[in-house]
Write a protein that holds these residues in place. Structure first.
Motif, short mmCIF file in Angstrom:
data_model
loop_
_atom_site.label_atom_id
_atom_site.label_comp_id
_atom_site.label_asym_id
_atom_site.label_seq_id
_atom_site.Cartn_x
_atom_site.Cartn_y
_atom_site.Cartn_z
N ILE A 31 -2.66 1.39 13.63
CA ILE A 31 -2.48 0.83 12.29
C ILE A 31 -2.11 1.94 11.31
O ILE A 31 -1.23 1.76 10.45
N ILE A 32 -2.74 3.10 11.43
CA ILE A 32 -2.39 4.25 10.60
C ILE A 32 -0.94 4.65 10.85
O ILE A 32 -0.17 4.88 9.90
N ILE A 33 -0.55 4.72 12.11
CA ILE A 33 0.82 5.06 12.46
C ILE A 33 1.78 4.03 11.88
O ILE A 33 2.83 4.37 11.33
N TYR A 34 1.42 2.76 11.96
CA TYR A 34 2.25 1.69 11.40
C TYR A 34 2.47 1.91 9.90
O TYR A 34 3.60 1.85 9.41
N TRP A 35 1.38 2.14 9.15
CA TRP A 35 1.51 2.30 7.70
C TRP A 35 2.33 3.53 7.33
O TRP A 35 3.14 3.49 6.41
N LEU A 36 2.15 4.61 8.07
CA LEU A 36 2.93 5.81 7.79
C LEU A 36 4.40 5.61 8.14
O LEU A 36 5.28 6.16 7.48
N ALA A 37 4.68 4.80 9.15
CA ALA A 37 6.07 4.48 9.49
C ALA A 37 6.70 3.64 8.38
O ALA A 37 7.87 3.82 8.03
N PHE A 44 -4.68 9.73 1.18
CA PHE A 44 -5.86 9.21 1.86
C PHE A 44 -6.30 7.87 1.29
O PHE A 44 -6.47 6.90 2.04
N ASN A 45 -6.50 7.79 -0.01
CA ASN A 45 -7.01 6.55 -0.61
C ASN A 45 -6.00 5.41 -0.50
O ASN A 45 -6.38 4.24 -0.41
N GLU A 46 -4.73 5.74 -0.50
CA GLU A 46 -3.70 4.72 -0.32
C GLU A 46 -3.79 4.13 1.08
O GLU A 46 -3.71 2.91 1.26
N LEU A 47 -3.98 4.98 2.09
CA LEU A 47 -4.19 4.50 3.46
C LEU A 47 -5.44 3.64 3.54
O LEU A 47 -5.44 2.57 4.14
N ARG A 48 -6.50 4.11 2.90
CA ARG A 48 -7.77 3.38 2.94
C ARG A 48 -7.65 1.99 2.32
O ARG A 48 -8.19 1.01 2.82
N ARG A 49 -6.92 1.90 1.21
CA ARG A 49 -6.71 0.59 0.58
C ARG A 49 -5.84 -0.31 1.45
O ARG A 49 -6.02 -1.53 1.47
N SER A 50 -4.89 0.27 2.16
CA SER A 50 -3.99 -0.52 3.02
C SER A 50 -4.71 -1.07 4.24
O SER A 50 -4.37 -2.13 4.74
N ILE A 51 -5.71 -0.32 4.72
CA ILE A 51 -6.50 -0.75 5.88
C ILE A 51 -7.87 -1.16 5.35
O ILE A 51 -8.80 -0.37 5.33
N HIS A 52 -7.99 -2.37 4.94
CA HIS A 52 -9.15 -2.86 4.19
C HIS A 52 -10.49 -2.65 4.89
O HIS A 52 -11.50 -2.47 4.24
N THR A 53 -10.50 -2.66 6.21
CA THR A 53 -11.76 -2.66 6.94
C THR A 53 -12.21 -1.28 7.40
O THR A 53 -13.23 -1.17 8.07
N ILE A 54 -11.48 -0.23 7.05
CA ILE A 54 -11.81 1.11 7.55
C ILE A 54 -12.72 1.85 6.58
O ILE A 54 -12.55 1.77 5.36
N SER A 55 -13.70 2.55 7.12
CA SER A 55 -14.61 3.34 6.27
C SER A 55 -13.98 4.70 6.00
O SER A 55 -13.07 5.14 6.68
N PHE A 56 -14.51 5.37 4.99
CA PHE A 56 -14.05 6.71 4.61
C PHE A 56 -14.16 7.65 5.81
O PHE A 56 -13.21 8.36 6.14
N LYS A 57 -15.31 7.65 6.46
CA LYS A 57 -15.56 8.56 7.58
C LYS A 57 -14.62 8.26 8.75
O LYS A 57 -14.05 9.18 9.36
N THR A 58 -14.46 7.00 9.09
CA THR A 58 -13.61 6.63 10.21
C THR A 58 -12.17 7.04 9.95
O THR A 58 -11.50 7.60 10.84
N LEU A 59 -11.67 6.78 8.75
CA LEU A 59 -10.30 7.18 8.42
C LEU A 59 -10.15 8.69 8.52
O LEU A 59 -9.18 9.19 9.08
N SER A 60 -11.12 9.42 8.02
CA SER A 60 -11.08 10.87 8.08
C SER A 60 -11.01 11.36 9.53
O SER A 60 -10.19 12.23 9.88
N VAL A 61 -11.84 10.79 10.40
CA VAL A 61 -11.86 11.17 11.82
C VAL A 61 -10.53 10.81 12.49
O VAL A 61 -9.95 11.63 13.22
#
Length: 113
Positions: A31-37, A44-61
């Motif tokens: 999903i991250i690869i999809y959004w960046l494509a 970071f926060n733009e990705l987090r808003r785009s992936i509604h269900t992801i936590s800060f820590k999980t996105l960071s990892v």
């Protein structure tokens, strides 16, 4: 397809298919690869808003793992407050045709309910 991706007697992890899965496995990596494509560059926060269900820590990892695997580029700007942008590397961009094929397959095979 004449050639199988996972020949008998070979462990999945020792195949190209297994290697690809190891890079994109997990709930959010693809999903991250999809959004960046789609967006080319995201913070970071733009990705987090785009992936509604992801936590800060999980996105960071996930971002750290994708960067370590050479699929994304993390660009940090020396300013206050800090600004960091993420984009796909050439290696990450090479996965875009795979995403497109997945999209096409889904459109052709989904069951409208």
């Amino acid at each position: 397809m004449n050639k199988t991706c996972v020949p008998s007697g070979v462990e999945l992890k020792d195949t190209g298919f297994g290697y690809t899965l190891s890079l994109i496995a997990g709930k959010y990596k693809i999903i991250i690869i999809y959004w960046l494509a789609e967006k080319k560059v995201m913070r970071f926060n733009e990705l987090r808003r785009s992936i509604h269900t992801i936590s800060f820590k999980t996105l960071s990892v996930m971002l750290k793992e994708l960067e370590a695997e050479g699929l994304i580029i993390r660009k940090e700007f020396p300013q206050i407050p800090p600004k960091v942008e993420y984009s796909l590397s050439e290696r990450g961009l090479s996965l875009v045709p795979l995403l497109n094929m997945m999209c096409e397959w889904g459109e052709q095979n989904r069951l409208d309910t």
